[in-house]
Design a protein around this motif. Structure first.
Motif, mmCIF file in Angstrom:
data_model
loop_
_atom_site.group_PDB
_atom_site.id
_atom_site.type_symbol
_atom_site.label_atom_id
_atom_site.label_comp_id
_atom_site.label_asym_id
_atom_site.label_seq_id
_atom_site.Cartn_x
_atom_site.Cartn_y
_atom_site.Cartn_z
ATOM 1 N N GLY A 125 -4.824 32.117 -21.899
ATOM 2 C CA GLY A 125 -5.552 30.824 -22.235
ATOM 3 C C GLY A 125 -6.460 30.256 -20.153
ATOM 4 O O GLY A 125 -7.057 29.596 -19.758
ATOM 5 N N VAL A 126 -6.143 31.245 -19.384
ATOM 6 C CA VAL A 126 -7.653 31.408 -18.323
ATOM 7 C C VAL A 126 -8.634 31.352 -19.174
ATOM 8 O O VAL A 126 -9.343 31.750 -19.788
ATOM 9 C CB VAL A 126 -7.468 32.378 -17.623
ATOM 10 C CG1 VAL A 126 -5.889 32.511 -17.192
ATOM 11 C CG2 VAL A 126 -7.499 33.778 -18.554
ATOM 12 N N ASP A 127 -9.659 31.456 -17.893
ATOM 13 C CA ASP A 127 -11.086 31.014 -18.135
ATOM 14 C C ASP A 127 -11.895 32.465 -18.145
ATOM 15 O O ASP A 127 -13.458 32.733 -18.487
ATOM 16 C CB ASP A 127 -12.121 29.972 -17.481
ATOM 17 C CG ASP A 127 -11.092 28.530 -18.167
ATOM 18 O OD1 ASP A 127 -11.041 28.142 -19.572
ATOM 19 O OD2 ASP A 127 -10.549 27.957 -17.181
ATOM 20 N N ALA A 128 -11.617 32.777 -16.972
ATOM 21 C CA ALA A 128 -12.635 34.140 -16.229
ATOM 22 C C ALA A 128 -11.570 34.638 -15.732
ATOM 23 O O ALA A 128 -10.635 35.404 -15.354
ATOM 24 C CB ALA A 128 -13.200 33.601 -15.469
ATOM 25 N N ILE A 129 -12.108 36.078 -15.445
ATOM 26 C CA ILE A 129 -11.487 37.362 -14.871
ATOM 27 C C ILE A 129 -12.096 37.520 -13.811
ATOM 28 O O ILE A 129 -13.262 37.574 -13.362
ATOM 29 C CB ILE A 129 -10.761 38.578 -15.596
ATOM 30 C CG1 ILE A 129 -12.311 38.957 -16.334
ATOM 31 C CG2 ILE A 129 -10.217 38.020 -16.842
ATOM 32 C CD1 ILE A 129 -11.970 40.952 -16.904
ATOM 33 N N TRP A 130 -11.630 38.010 -12.635
ATOM 34 C CA TRP A 130 -12.189 38.844 -11.563
ATOM 35 C C TRP A 130 -11.068 40.211 -11.364
ATOM 36 O O TRP A 130 -10.303 40.869 -11.485
ATOM 37 C CB TRP A 130 -11.886 38.120 -9.897
ATOM 38 C CG TRP A 130 -11.072 38.442 -8.904
ATOM 39 C CD1 TRP A 130 -12.262 39.475 -8.168
ATOM 40 C CD2 TRP A 130 -10.279 38.661 -7.763
ATOM 41 N NE1 TRP A 130 -11.706 40.773 -7.600
ATOM 42 C CE2 TRP A 130 -11.138 39.771 -6.768
ATOM 43 C CE3 TRP A 130 -9.528 37.654 -7.514
ATOM 44 C CZ2 TRP A 130 -10.110 39.586 -5.801
ATOM 45 C CZ3 TRP A 130 -8.818 37.748 -6.152
ATOM 46 C CH2 TRP A 130 -9.531 38.322 -5.352
ATOM 47 N N LEU A 131 -12.506 40.985 -11.316
ATOM 48 C CA LEU A 131 -11.701 42.451 -11.661
ATOM 49 C C LEU A 131 -11.608 43.107 -9.776
ATOM 50 O O LEU A 131 -12.885 42.510 -8.831
ATOM 51 C CB LEU A 131 -12.520 43.220 -11.979
ATOM 52 C CG LEU A 131 -12.813 43.044 -13.679
ATOM 53 C CD1 LEU A 131 -13.819 44.507 -14.122
ATOM 54 C CD2 LEU A 131 -11.596 43.872 -14.187
ATOM 55 N N THR A 132 -10.848 43.942 -9.087
ATOM 56 C CA THR A 132 -11.250 44.665 -7.996
ATOM 57 C C THR A 132 -11.923 45.796 -7.680
ATOM 58 O O THR A 132 -12.315 45.842 -8.748
ATOM 59 C CB THR A 132 -9.694 44.854 -7.706
ATOM 60 O OG1 THR A 132 -9.245 45.644 -7.851
ATOM 61 C CG2 THR A 132 -8.860 43.257 -6.786
ATOM 62 N N PRO A 133 -12.067 46.430 -6.463
ATOM 63 C CA PRO A 133 -13.384 47.359 -6.922
ATOM 64 C C PRO A 133 -12.880 48.090 -8.086
ATOM 65 O O PRO A 133 -11.517 49.175 -7.597
ATOM 66 C CB PRO A 133 -13.911 47.382 -6.031
ATOM 67 C CG PRO A 133 -12.756 46.691 -4.602
ATOM 68 C CD PRO A 133 -12.065 46.036 -5.515
ATOM 69 N N PHE A 134 -13.806 48.957 -8.562
ATOM 70 C CA PHE A 134 -13.965 50.157 -9.280
ATOM 71 C C PHE A 134 -15.178 50.947 -9.165
ATOM 72 O O PHE A 134 -14.980 52.114 -10.231
ATOM 73 C CB PHE A 134 -13.992 49.529 -11.147
ATOM 74 C CG PHE A 134 -15.713 48.906 -11.221
ATOM 75 C CD1 PHE A 134 -16.295 49.282 -11.307
ATOM 76 C CD2 PHE A 134 -14.842 47.445 -11.642
ATOM 77 C CE1 PHE A 134 -17.315 48.744 -11.192
ATOM 78 C CE2 PHE A 134 -16.283 45.969 -11.504
ATOM 79 C CZ PHE A 134 -17.576 46.828 -11.553
ATOM 80 N N TYR A 135 -16.027 50.659 -8.158
ATOM 81 C CA TYR A 135 -16.834 51.627 -7.744
ATOM 82 C C TYR A 135 -16.159 52.954 -6.745
ATOM 83 O O TYR A 135 -14.879 53.066 -7.286
ATOM 84 C CB TYR A 135 -17.505 50.794 -6.300
ATOM 85 C CG TYR A 135 -17.842 49.525 -6.629
ATOM 86 C CD1 TYR A 135 -18.593 49.398 -7.744
ATOM 87 C CD2 TYR A 135 -17.131 48.740 -6.109
ATOM 88 C CE1 TYR A 135 -19.774 47.812 -7.530
ATOM 89 C CE2 TYR A 135 -18.215 47.023 -6.149
ATOM 90 C CZ TYR A 135 -18.524 46.603 -6.706
ATOM 91 O OH TYR A 135 -18.550 45.896 -7.552
ATOM 92 N N VAL A 136 -17.243 54.079 -6.499
ATOM 93 C CA VAL A 136 -16.956 55.075 -6.616
ATOM 94 C C VAL A 136 -16.144 54.721 -5.144
ATOM 95 O O VAL A 136 -17.175 53.834 -4.335
ATOM 96 C CB VAL A 136 -17.997 55.890 -6.149
ATOM 97 C CG1 VAL A 136 -17.870 57.201 -5.980
ATOM 98 C CG2 VAL A 136 -19.077 55.998 -8.067
ATOM 99 N N SER A 137 -15.059 55.621 -5.173
ATOM 100 C CA SER A 137 -14.362 55.420 -3.447
ATOM 101 C C SER A 137 -12.878 56.080 -3.795
ATOM 102 O O SER A 137 -12.529 56.860 -4.611
ATOM 103 C CB SER A 137 -13.971 54.462 -3.661
ATOM 104 O OG SER A 137 -12.989 54.313 -2.726
ATOM 105 N N PRO A 138 -13.423 56.836 -2.654
ATOM 106 C CA PRO A 138 -11.778 57.910 -2.005
ATOM 107 C C PRO A 138 -10.203 56.852 -2.394
ATOM 108 O O PRO A 138 -9.492 57.683 -2.050
ATOM 109 C CB PRO A 138 -12.666 58.697 -1.170
ATOM 110 C CG PRO A 138 -13.485 57.937 0.078
ATOM 111 C CD PRO A 138 -13.273 56.848 -1.067
ATOM 112 N N LEU A 139 -10.534 55.632 -2.399
ATOM 113 C CA LEU A 139 -9.464 55.169 -2.399
ATOM 114 C C LEU A 139 -8.554 55.135 -1.079
ATOM 115 O O LEU A 139 -7.382 54.888 -1.416
ATOM 116 C CB LEU A 139 -8.369 55.311 -3.654
ATOM 117 C CG LEU A 139 -9.393 54.755 -5.059
ATOM 118 C CD1 LEU A 139 -8.051 55.766 -6.019
ATOM 119 C CD2 LEU A 139 -9.365 53.721 -5.042
ATOM 120 N N ALA A 140 -8.974 55.560 -0.676
ATOM 121 C CA ALA A 140 -8.259 54.748 1.117
ATOM 122 C C ALA A 140 -7.743 53.314 1.372
ATOM 123 O O ALA A 140 -6.209 53.963 2.599
ATOM 124 C CB ALA A 140 -9.331 55.661 2.198
#
Length: 533
Positions: A46-61
């Motif tokens: 029943g939510v209206d929207a989603i927020w995505l945390t970063p999915f960009y190119v990254s070393p994931l430090a």
């Protein structure tokens, strides 16, 4: 499906920690394709929207908040085509999509920083970041006494290939996250272009990471007392947070967003304690939302919560903005644990959810809170990946405990997070499947069904979401208010049952309540109820 205008004023937005939501290919890490497959579950929630945390190119430090390329998807999470497909699928289902933008710092693997390291002091390449000479006769001391939020100094000294030490660079977070110098016009132009890149792809807005941190006092002064200042610190004036210059950036960004159709929204992650200071980010011509971290960090006390609610509504109302409520996210201990853990913590968490969903404004939900997930406090030390663990000298475990992958099905790990036999990037606790969506779906009284019912009522009622509220007289330890004539919420934050007079039709409760023939309602401790009087 047609999407509502000004949706962000009363939206329920679901935060997806991409790496931990759903793994489509069995590599142990969540990805964009996995999110796309599970979108119907979020529509059902029943939510209206989603927020995505970063999915960009990254070393994931730092879990992707160290961005090496702001215009591409890290192969671990998919491709730009996967993102476009996810965005289209979400829009087809009536879901908006907000993505993270990380403007305070980049990854040390970013092309700009690699160019800066290769260049000489004083070069244009170095001017994009905050490089300074050290103090002391040989420049051996950092330029000032600022501390990293993750522990240790906020400065790291470069060394030439032959080992010769030279300038220092600022990183308010990990050493692999150098801070940009926002006095440089090139930085402004770069982020204008990054915003346009994603707006043109169709995103509905941005969550701005460290929104209060881009502008630093140009003198870079020492902090009095040489104390470490955390993200939310009401007693220390910080020369690198909440500087007035950030508002010029947001006026520029708001103008960019306004060029695009569809009511694009921007939300500030601004760890600022003063409600009036937060409201400055929401003035006309600036941002649309700011997370209410003072509310998130408030204790389970009626008087304190009422004070925060009143102050927030007054400050934001003065600039024509709604308040954005939040209880958990990927940076804090899950609220079921924060409120005491175990059965009591879950009981309070469920009550806190009904309180939050009844307040005027918009809400953010963190993945897994609809399952009542607790913080995982006993992850093996060898599994910990948060940079806080190492930078604190292994004295602070960091935020991995709220980032453990979601359980979707019953049984043993990976509990439907990924294909059977795959191993999640963080280990799942024994019995995690018992809290899964499959285990709770359709089960009367489950936390999942509580969220679904409350969100449905919230969406169907014109009184909830955006609007006003009126406090009603209540016993000690009780918050009691009305959203429109007849629609009321009562929350007992004490340990003993209380009687609510002149109660009526019960709409939803966080736990069992008892009615009486006389029309009153007995509300147990740590319990909330919505009803029509």
């Amino acid at each position: 499906m047609e999407l509502q205008a000004h949706w962000w004023r009363d939206a329920a937005i679901y935060q997806i920690y991409v790496r931990s939501f759903a793994d489509s290919n069995g590599d142990g890490e969540g990805d964009l394709a996995g999110i796309r497959e599970r979108l119907p579950h979020l529509v059902e929630l029943g939510v209206d929207a989603i927020w995505l945390t970063p999915f960009y190119v990254s070393p994931l430090a730092d879990g992707g908040y160290d961005v090496a390329d702001y215009r591409d998807v890290d192969p671990r999470f998919g491709t730009l085509e996967d993102f476009d497909a996810l965005l289209a699928a979400a829009h087809d289902l009536g879901l908006r999509v907000i993505i993270d933008i990380v403007p305070n710092h980049s990854s040390s693997a970013h092309r700009w920083f690699r160019e800066a390291v290769a260049a000489e002091p004083g070069s244009p390449e170095r001017d994009r970041y905050l490089f300074r000479d050290g103090r002391g006769p040989e420049g051996d001391e950092p330029p000032n006494n600022w501390k990293s939020i993750f522990g240790g100094p906020a400065w790291t000294r470069l060394k030439r290939p032959d080992g010769t030490p030279e300038q220092w660079y600022l990183h308010l977070f990990d050493a692999e996250q150098p801070d940009f110098d926002w006095t440089n016009p090139e930085v402004h132009d770069e982020f204008d272009d990054v915003l346009r890149f994603w707006l043109e792809r169709g995103v509905d807005g941005f969550r701005i990471d460290v929104a209060h941190g881009m502008v630093k006092d140009p003198a870079l002064p020492d902090i009095a007392g040489d104390a470490k200042a955390d993200l939310l610190d009401g007693s220390t004036t910080l020369p690198y947070f909440d500087q007035d210059g950030v508002h010029e950036i947001y006026r520029r960004w708001a103008a960019i967003a306004a060029e695009y159709p569809g009511d694009r929204a921007m939300v500030a992650e601004a760890w600022v304690e003063d409600a009036d200071r937060i409201a400055r980010y929401l003035r006309p011509g600036e941002l649309h939302q700011a997370f209410n971290f003072e509310y998130l960090t408030a204790p389970w006390e009626a008087a304190r919560l009422r004070e925060v609610i009143d102050r927030s509504l007054t400050a934001n109302g003065a600039v024509g903005a709604t308040t954005t409520w939040v209880l958990s996210n990927h940076d804090v201990t899950r609220h079921a644990t924060r409120f005491g853990g175990g059965e009591r913590g879950l009981r309070r968490a469920r009550a806190a959810t009904l309180l939050m969903l009844a307040l005027p404004g918009s809400v953010y939900l963190y993945q897994g809170e609809e399952l009542g997930l607790p913080e995982v406090t006993d992850l093996p030390e060898e599994a910990l990946q948060d940079p806080t663990w190492e930078r604190s000298g292994r004295t602070e475990r960091g935020r991995d405990g709220c980032r453990v992958p979601l359980p979707w099905t019953e049984g043993a790990s990976p509990c439907g997070f990924g294909p059977e036999g795959s191993e999640p990037w963080l280990p799942m606790p024994e019995g995690w499947g018992g809290l899964s969506r499959a285990a709770q779906r359709g089960v009367e009284g489950s936390t999942l069904e509580l969220y679904k019912r409350a969100l449905r009522l919230r969406r169907e009622s014109e009184a909830l979401g955006d609007g006003s509220m009126t406090w009603l007289d209540a016993p000690e330890h009780v918050l009691y208010f009305e959203r429109e004539p007849g629609l009321r919420c009562a929350v007992n934050l004490g340990g003993e049952p209380v009687e609510i007079a002149a109660a009526g039709e019960v709409l939803v409760t966080s736990g069992p309540v008892e009615g009486s023939a006389g029309g009153s309602l007995t509300l147990p401790g740590d319990t909330a109820v919505w009803f029509r009087a």
